[in-house]
Design an enzyme around this catalytic site. Structure first.
Site, PDB file in Angstrom:
ATOM      1  NE  ARG A 247     -12.696  -1.335 -19.394  1.00 55.43           N
ATOM      2  CZ  ARG A 247     -11.910  -1.301 -18.367  1.00 55.43           C
ATOM      3  NH1 ARG A 247     -11.543  -2.525 -17.940  1.00 55.43           N
ATOM      4  NH2 ARG A 247     -10.873  -0.216 -18.254  1.00 55.43           N
ATOM      5  NE  ARG A 340      -7.846  -2.947 -20.414  1.00 56.27           N
ATOM      6  CZ  ARG A 340      -7.769  -2.321 -19.001  1.00 56.27           C
ATOM      7  NH1 ARG A 340      -7.532  -3.120 -18.200  1.00 56.27           N
ATOM      8  NH2 ARG A 340      -8.184  -0.812 -18.957  1.00 56.27           N
ATOM      9  NE  ARG A 351      -8.411   4.096 -19.037  1.00 61.77           N
ATOM     10  CZ  ARG A 351      -9.077   3.184 -18.125  1.00 61.77           C
ATOM     11  NH1 ARG A 351      -8.385   2.215 -17.607  1.00 61.77           N
ATOM     12  NH2 ARG A 351     -10.267   3.359 -17.645  1.00 61.77           N
TER      13      ARG A 351
HETATM   14  N1  ATP Z   1       2.342 -10.340 -16.974  1.00 63.84           N
HETATM   15  C1  ATP Z   1       1.501 -10.192 -18.113  1.00 63.84           C
HETATM   16  N2  ATP Z   1       1.980 -10.110 -19.481  1.00 63.84           N
HETATM   17  C2  ATP Z   1       1.332  -9.895 -20.384  1.00 63.84           C
HETATM   18  N3  ATP Z   1       0.061  -9.630 -20.275  1.00 63.84           N
HETATM   19  C3  ATP Z   1      -0.595  -9.489 -19.288  1.00 63.84           C
HETATM   20  C4  ATP Z   1       0.072  -9.594 -17.954  1.00 63.84           C
HETATM   21  N4  ATP Z   1      -0.719  -9.312 -16.988  1.00 63.84           N
HETATM   22  C5  ATP Z   1      -1.526  -8.820 -17.482  1.00 63.84           C
HETATM   23  N5  ATP Z   1      -1.794  -8.803 -19.016  1.00 63.84           N
HETATM   24  C6  ATP Z   1      -2.701  -8.497 -19.853  1.00 63.84           C
HETATM   25  O1  ATP Z   1      -2.620  -7.184 -19.902  1.00 63.84           O
HETATM   26  C7  ATP Z   1      -4.153  -6.611 -20.051  1.00 63.84           C
HETATM   27  C8  ATP Z   1      -4.238  -5.441 -18.794  1.00 63.84           C
HETATM   28  O2  ATP Z   1      -4.298  -6.252 -17.694  1.00 63.84           O
HETATM   29  P1  ATP Z   1      -5.484  -5.744 -16.465  1.00 63.84           P
HETATM   30  O3  ATP Z   1      -6.964  -5.390 -17.186  1.00 63.84           O
HETATM   31  O4  ATP Z   1      -5.414  -6.757 -15.579  1.00 63.84           O
HETATM   32  O5  ATP Z   1      -4.946  -4.446 -16.042  1.00 63.84           O
HETATM   33  P2  ATP Z   1      -5.450  -3.620 -14.881  1.00 63.84           P
HETATM   34  O6  ATP Z   1      -4.007  -3.098 -14.249  1.00 63.84           O
HETATM   35  O7  ATP Z   1      -6.404  -4.237 -13.965  1.00 63.84           O
HETATM   36  O8  ATP Z   1      -5.938  -2.229 -15.624  1.00 63.84           O
HETATM   37  P3  ATP Z   1      -6.951  -1.242 -15.128  1.00 63.84           P
HETATM   38  O9  ATP Z   1      -6.405  -0.497 -14.157  1.00 63.84           O
HETATM   39  O10 ATP Z   1      -7.333  -0.424 -16.343  1.00 63.84           O
HETATM   40  O11 ATP Z   1      -8.185  -1.983 -14.567  1.00 63.84           O
HETATM   41  C9  ATP Z   1      -5.009  -7.618 -20.084  1.00 63.84           C
HETATM   42  O12 ATP Z   1      -5.219  -7.867 -21.453  1.00 63.84           O
HETATM   43  C10 ATP Z   1      -4.267  -8.914 -19.317  1.00 63.84           C
HETATM   44  O13 ATP Z   1      -4.478 -10.028 -19.949  1.00 63.84           O
HETATM   45  N1  LIG Z   2      -9.579   5.732  -6.250  1.00 65.76           N
HETATM   46  C1  LIG Z   2     -10.146   4.537  -6.708  1.00 65.76           C
HETATM   47  N2  LIG Z   2      -9.654   4.151  -7.951  1.00 65.76           N
HETATM   48  C2  LIG Z   2     -10.160   3.115  -8.348  1.00 65.76           C
HETATM   49  C3  LIG Z   2     -11.384   2.513  -7.757  1.00 65.76           C
HETATM   50  N3  LIG Z   2     -11.782   1.283  -8.593  1.00 65.76           N
HETATM   51  C4  LIG Z   2     -11.089   1.325  -9.714  1.00 65.76           C
HETATM   52  N4  LIG Z   2      -9.939   2.300  -9.343  1.00 65.76           N
HETATM   53  C5  LIG Z   2      -8.975   2.414 -10.382  1.00 65.76           C
HETATM   54  O1  LIG Z   2      -9.460   3.076 -11.380  1.00 65.76           O
HETATM   55  C6  LIG Z   2      -8.447   2.848 -12.667  1.00 65.76           C
HETATM   56  C7  LIG Z   2      -9.229   2.435 -13.799  1.00 65.76           C
HETATM   57  O2  LIG Z   2     -10.032   1.415 -13.982  1.00 65.76           O
HETATM   58  P1  LIG Z   2     -10.662   0.799 -14.975  1.00 65.76           P
HETATM   59  O3  LIG Z   2     -11.563  -0.275 -14.366  1.00 65.76           O
HETATM   60  O4  LIG Z   2     -11.504   1.943 -15.744  1.00 65.76           O
HETATM   61  O5  LIG Z   2      -9.775   0.304 -15.926  1.00 65.76           O
HETATM   62  C8  LIG Z   2      -7.551   1.279 -12.131  1.00 65.76           C
HETATM   63  O6  LIG Z   2      -6.420   2.264 -11.885  1.00 65.76           O
HETATM   64  C9  LIG Z   2      -8.378   1.228 -10.974  1.00 65.76           C
HETATM   65  O7  LIG Z   2      -7.328   0.670  -9.791  1.00 65.76           O
HETATM   66  C10 LIG Z   2     -11.956   2.948  -6.503  1.00 65.76           C
HETATM   67  O8  LIG Z   2     -12.776   2.598  -5.926  1.00 65.76           O
HETATM   68  N5  LIG Z   2     -11.119   3.975  -6.083  1.00 65.76           N
END
Ligand code: ATP
Ligand SMILES: Nc1nc2c(ncn2[C@@H]2O[C@H](COP(=O)(O)O)[C@@H](O)[C@H]2O)c(=O)[nH]1
Length: 443
Positions: A247, A340, A351
């Site tokens: 990204r 996001r 997703r």
């Molecule tokens: N408690 C919350 N309330 C509102 N917005 C939130 C909260 N927690 C996270 N966010 C927002 O939600 C969006 C998604 O959060 P984040 O990218 O951390 O999710 P993720 O679970 O890591 O997703 P992925 O698995 O795709 O990487 C972000 O824009 C973040 O700022």
């Molecule tokens: N099994 C695994 N899942 C992973 C790993 N690294 C990230 N993730 C998961 O992929 C999704 C999507 O991530 P994104 O960065 O494309 O939004 C998210 O649920 C991560 O937890 C890994 O090494 N192994």
């Protein structure tokens, strides 16, 4: 595919997913053998490149055999059977005397006999059922201790037996046989017979790695970033590999190791990954090196992985704390994903579809130790800190000195070098298990 339980579904997911990956990567990474089939039950032996395999039992319906027939028949290798006790042996003869160097450990209606008929024998396991008066040979998972002349065995926490090998070197002296842990109970349900798991004991003060899972957009990354920012010397992030495109603000080597499919496939074949999964159409994986790098920096490792990955880590030698993050509602999850602005509409839809499955899978018994609802971010973050024993705001939390379980080395490295140590026998995390969540989560 029809599954009669979530546990079965989870197993089917792993198996089918791996068969798909297997197909993608040329069937070299893992072999999957149809071991037996009786009635509605089928058993499959799974072999991994870097840890011992295990036996799974699926209902026939759980597997679309026609579709995966080719894959199933691939890689059947008779030698190198990693799981013992595939066949149970029964005896109606009640012999309460230990054989050779055997020790008896009573637990409820069972007696666990550990050892063998001769001095210097393998530490084999058999279980006497007092109710039926029969001996049973369990399925044995994990790498076994080397043979020893004598040993002592003591029941710990009603769920594992500690074994001290009296004539072994310090690094091979303490072992644990898990007999009734949540993981063992889950495996017993899957396999349909007795299961025990060997783990190696090591003295140390390292806290367990942390696996954080949950649907895309729930806020895992946000919570982890906060943790790393507040406690930079305590936590280290396991940088995963992925075939997805970066990204805008993502940096190679920081957020992910962005990798070509062919390179990642080769690394998988070479056994460099602790786990890997096909997630939302791309391959993601945790390399052994990524986990070791954090350990070598003296930090506690955090893995942000999907539920399939969590399941694979749960079944691997890495003993971690497993945390599942749920959204307050499905609508809020969708809103966060959309706001996001990192995915196309098609990717968001994919997703969200996967989120429904992950939210169900998150409930699988024995998979996650803690459930967090990420409604109000601040509250959720504080709860996460409590789970991790970070009550004060210091960046050097102290953990009680404990005896850890270590596991067989991944890729043949020395156990402590792999950093994959680890199961405390005291109740560091156990007394944190009852954290109440005020909200009604979507999971
Ligand atoms: N408690 C919350 N309330 C509102 N917005 C939130 C909260 N927690 C996270 N966010 C927002 O939600 C969006 C998604 O959060 P984040 O990218 O951390 O999710 P993720 O679970 O890591 O997703 P992925 O698995 O795709 O990487 C972000 O824009 C973040 O700022
Ligand atoms: N099994 C695994 N899942 C992973 C790993 N690294 C990230 N993730 C998961 O992929 C999704 C999507 O991530 P994104 O960065 O494309 O939004 C998210 O649920 C991560 O937890 C890994 O090494 N192994």
């Amino acid at each position: 595919m029809i599954c009669s339980s979530w546990s079965e579904y989870g197993v089917a997911q792993i198996l089918l997913h791996e068969l798909l990956v297997l197909d993608n990567i040329g069937k070299a990474n893992m072999s999957c053998a149809l071991v037996s089939e009786a009635g509605i039950s089928s058993q499959y032996e799974i072999k991994w490149p870097h840890w011992t395999g295990f036996l799974l039992s699926l209902s026939s319906d759980a597997l679309d055999k026609e579709k995966y027939k080719g894959s199933l028949n691939q890689g059947v290798e008779a030698q190198e059977v990693p799981v013992e006790g595939m066949q149970e042996t029964f005896s109606t003869e009640i012999d309460s005397r230990p054989r050779g160097n055997e020790t008896f450990v009573p637990l409820g209606e069972k007696i666990y006999a550990i050892g063998g008929p001769d001095d210097g024998a393998n530490l084999s396991v058999r279980i006497f059922d007092k109710l039926t008066g029969t001996w049973r040979v369990p399925v044995v998972m994990g790498a076994k201790p080397s043979p020893c002349m004598s040993h002592s065995a003591t029941l710990q926490n009603q769920d594992r037996i500690s074994i001290e090998k009296t004539d072994s070197s310090p690094d091979d002296k303490i072992w644990f046989l898990e007999v009734d842990t949540p993981f063992v109970r889950e495996q017993k349900m899957i396999v349909g017979t007795e299961v025990v798991v060997w783990k190696k004991g090591v003295k140390g003060d390292d806290p367990k790695p942390i696996v954080i899972s949950g649907p895309s957009g729930v806020g895992k990354g946000t919570l982890i970033s906060q943790l790393m920012k507040e406690f930079p010397s305590t936590f280290g992030f396991s940088v995963s590999h992925t075939t997805r495109a970066p990204r805008e603000k993502e940096k190679d080597g920081v957020h992910y190791h962005f990798t070509e499919m062919s390179t990642m496939e080769k690394d998988i074949k070479d056994g460099k990954f602790l786990e890997f999964a096909s997630v939302h159409g791309n391959l993601y994986g945790t390399s052994v090196t990524a986990v070791n790098a954090v350990k070598d920096a003296g930090k506690r490792c955090i893995l942000d992985i999907d539920v399939q990955g969590a399941r694979l880590v749960r079944a691997s030698p890495l003993d971690a704390v497993f945390i599942f993050v749920c959204p307050p509602s499905f609508e809020e999850l969708e809103k966060r994903l959309r706001d996001r602005k990192t995915e196309t509409e098609e990717q968001i839809q994919k997703r969200l579809r996967n989120a429904r499955v992950e939210l169900e899978e998150g409930k699988s018994p024995g998979l996650f130790d803690h459930m967090l609802v990420n409604d109000d971010l601040k509250t959720c973050y504080e709860t996460l800190k409590k789970i991790l024993g970070l009550n004060g705001n210091t960046d050097s939390p102290t953990y009680p000195s404990r005896l850890y379980l270590d596991s067989p080395p991944i890729n043949g490295g020395a156990p402590m070098q792999t950093g994959l140590s680890m199961f405390a026998i005291d109740t560091f995390t156990e007394n944190l298990l009852n954290i109440k969540e005020p909200q009604k989560p979507a999971c």
